[in-house]
Enzyme design. Structure first.
Site, PDB file in Angstrom:
ATOM      1  CE  LYS A 114      -1.561  -1.392  -4.196  1.00 13.19           C
ATOM      2  NZ  LYS A 114      -1.663  -2.228  -5.388  1.00 13.19           N
ATOM      3  CG  ASN A 144      -3.125   2.280  -4.425  1.00 13.76           C
ATOM      4  OD1 ASN A 144      -1.952   2.654  -4.497  1.00 13.76           O
ATOM      5  ND2 ASN A 144      -3.597   1.288  -5.148  1.00 13.76           N
ATOM      6  NE  ARG A 190       8.868  18.125  10.445  1.00 13.45           N
ATOM      7  CZ  ARG A 190      10.034  18.733  10.603  1.00 13.45           C
ATOM      8  NH1 ARG A 190      11.169  18.092  10.372  1.00 13.45           N
ATOM      9  NH2 ARG A 190      10.092  20.005  10.949  1.00 13.45           N
ATOM     10  CB  CYS A 206      -4.652   1.622  -8.528  1.00 13.35           C
ATOM     11  SG  CYS A 206      -4.100   0.542  -9.859  1.00 13.35           S
TER      12      CYS A 206
END
Ligand code: SAJ
Length: 425
Positions: free
Chosen positions: A204, A208, A244, A258
């Site tokens: 996680k 971020n 890409r 966050c």
């Protein structure tokens, strides 16, 4: 099978998650220390803004499947969704997580499952939660089951993403992971991957941090673009045609609880190894000053008024946590500018510069400064403010306004990435 769930923390993640479970057959008791929030929720009133939350909350409360209070209750499973901020010195503050975990210990029963949803530094389950849970006297992994299942939802699309996003579940052992998977299958339609708690914690934070590093690259390109008389927004759009390449959008900074916070968990964990991550944080945290310097350059005199549009940290949300707009305003005021700000999503009296309308903000101003790309600003017409302004300058740091119309109306127009010498003259 989990029939009764207790959700600790009813903020931007906890409340939508509690409501989702309650509307998918799980009896939920929601807990928050904020008495006012608890009262509002039990009266079906919202203390936070999120698309689709009101009608789902009404349904959950009316069906009796969701109750709320400031105290935990006994349950089959507990979800901890409390803040995990950083301190002034950029170290992780895990006291909310520790206290929330301690608060459920008196209510624990053999066979219970405890899930941490908050985004945390790797090893938090092991080093912070387990020591608290051991005080229950139950054997961890045999009589009590624990996992980390980080939320990955984006404000504005939380309910859609709660259902559609894949979910990473990290158990302290396989049984914990399996029990957690069974619970989230109540509404998760996306793929569910099982791993260990520390890997899930790292995944996680990596997600971020990946975004923060890419935004920093975009902001650096915006600065480089200044030297080339190139519209960096067009250049990024063209580059992203490459299969890409996915360059993110530059802007006045990175806000929220966050992306602007989680990378510091890695810098604290491995300062020697996180050079790119640390520099990216500094690059993004430097954007508010960069914008304020450009305002000074474009206006040329700091004894003027600036009309700031946008206080929340991103488009179409009411959340001002770590908002770059606040840093830009502070920088402008330090330079001597008078600032009036307007934001249609943010509650009144959320900021000392806040006024009630765009017109009031622009009255007597030298510049309109766009800091958040709310949908309400996209259709802003120069005619709405031109006559009331002292000077006609507009600076769009989010590339969300049709500047051609403003140029036609006699405005000097600037986009983030523009330099005084390469436009308007
Ligand atoms: N931003 C840019 N350029 C971009 C994208 C964003 O400057 O190209 C800025 C935004 O304006 C805002 C900040 O970054 O100030 C963060 O906004 P965001 O939309 O990137 O993210 P959040 O904080 O709303 O949500 C993120 C999401 N994480 C990722 O997309 C990897 C979400 O999925 C997470 O669940 C959430 O953090 C969280 O709670 O961790």
């Amino acid at each position: 099978m989990t029939k009764n769930l207790c959700v600790i923390g009813l903020g931007y993640i906890g409340l939508p998650t509690a409501v989702m479970f309650a509307n998918h057959g799980v009896r939920v008791h929601g807990v928050d220390l904020n008495q006012r929030a608890v009262e509002m929720i039990s009266n079906k009133q919202l203390h936070i803004e999120e698309n689709g939350l009101q009608e789902r909350l009404d349904k959950a409360i009316d069906s009796g499947m969701l109750t709320v209070s400031t105290e935990p209750v006994e349950a089959d499973a507990f979800i901890v969704a409390v803040p995990s901020p950083i301190r002034e010195d950029r170290t992780a503050d895990l006291e909310y997580v520790r206290k929330a975990t301690a608060s459920i210990v008196p209510y624990l029963k053999k066979g219970n499952l405890i899930i941490l949803e908050s985004t945390v530094p790797p090893k938090t389950v092991e080093d912070v939660m387990l020591p608290e849970l051991e005080k229950s006297g139950f054997k961890i992994g045999e009589e009590l089951f624990v996992s980390h299942s980080p939320e990955r939802v984006i404000p504005g699309r939380i309910f859609e993403e709660l259902e559609q996003n894949g979910r990473i579940i990290g158990g302290i052992n396989e049984k914990s992971a399996e029990m957690t998977k069974e619970l989230y299958e109540a509404f998760v339609k996306g793929p569910i991957e099982l791993t260990d708690a520390t890997t899930a914690e790292l995944v996680k934070v990596m997600e971020n941090t990946y975004r923060d590093v890419n935004i920093a690259f975009a902001n650096e390109m915006a600065k480089i673009g200044e030297h080339l008389d190139v519209n960096i927004w067009d250049a990024i759009r063209f580059a992203n045609f490459h299969p890409r390449v996915n360059i993110h959008q530059p802007g006045p900074g990175v806000g929220g609880h966050c992306i602007a916070v989680d990378p510091w968990f890695l810098v604290e964990l491995a300062p020697e190894q996180s050079n790119i991550i640390h520099l990216s944080r500094k690059t993004n945290d430097g954007m508010p000053e960069f914008v304020a310097d450009r305002v000074m350059e474009f206006v040329g005199d700091s004894e003027r008024k600036i009309a700031v549009l946008g206080l929340s940290f991103k488009a179409d949300v009411d959340d001002m946590r770590q908002s770059p707009s606040i840093d830009v305003i502070n920088n402008l005021q330090e330079k001597g500018f008078t600032v009036a700000s307007f934001d249609p999503h943010v509650k009144d009296d959320s900021h000392p510069t806040q006024v009630q309308s765009i017109e009031e903000a622009a009255d007597g101003a030298a510049m309109v400064l766009i800091l958040t790309n709310h949908k309400e600003f996209k259709d802003l017409e120069p005619g709405q403010v031109a006559d009331a302004m002292d000077e006609k300058i507009i600076y769009d740091t989010k590339n969300c306004i049709d500047l051609a119309a403003w140029k036609e109306a006699g405005f000097r127009t600037y986009l983030l990435g523009d330099h005084k010498d390469n436009t308007n003259e």
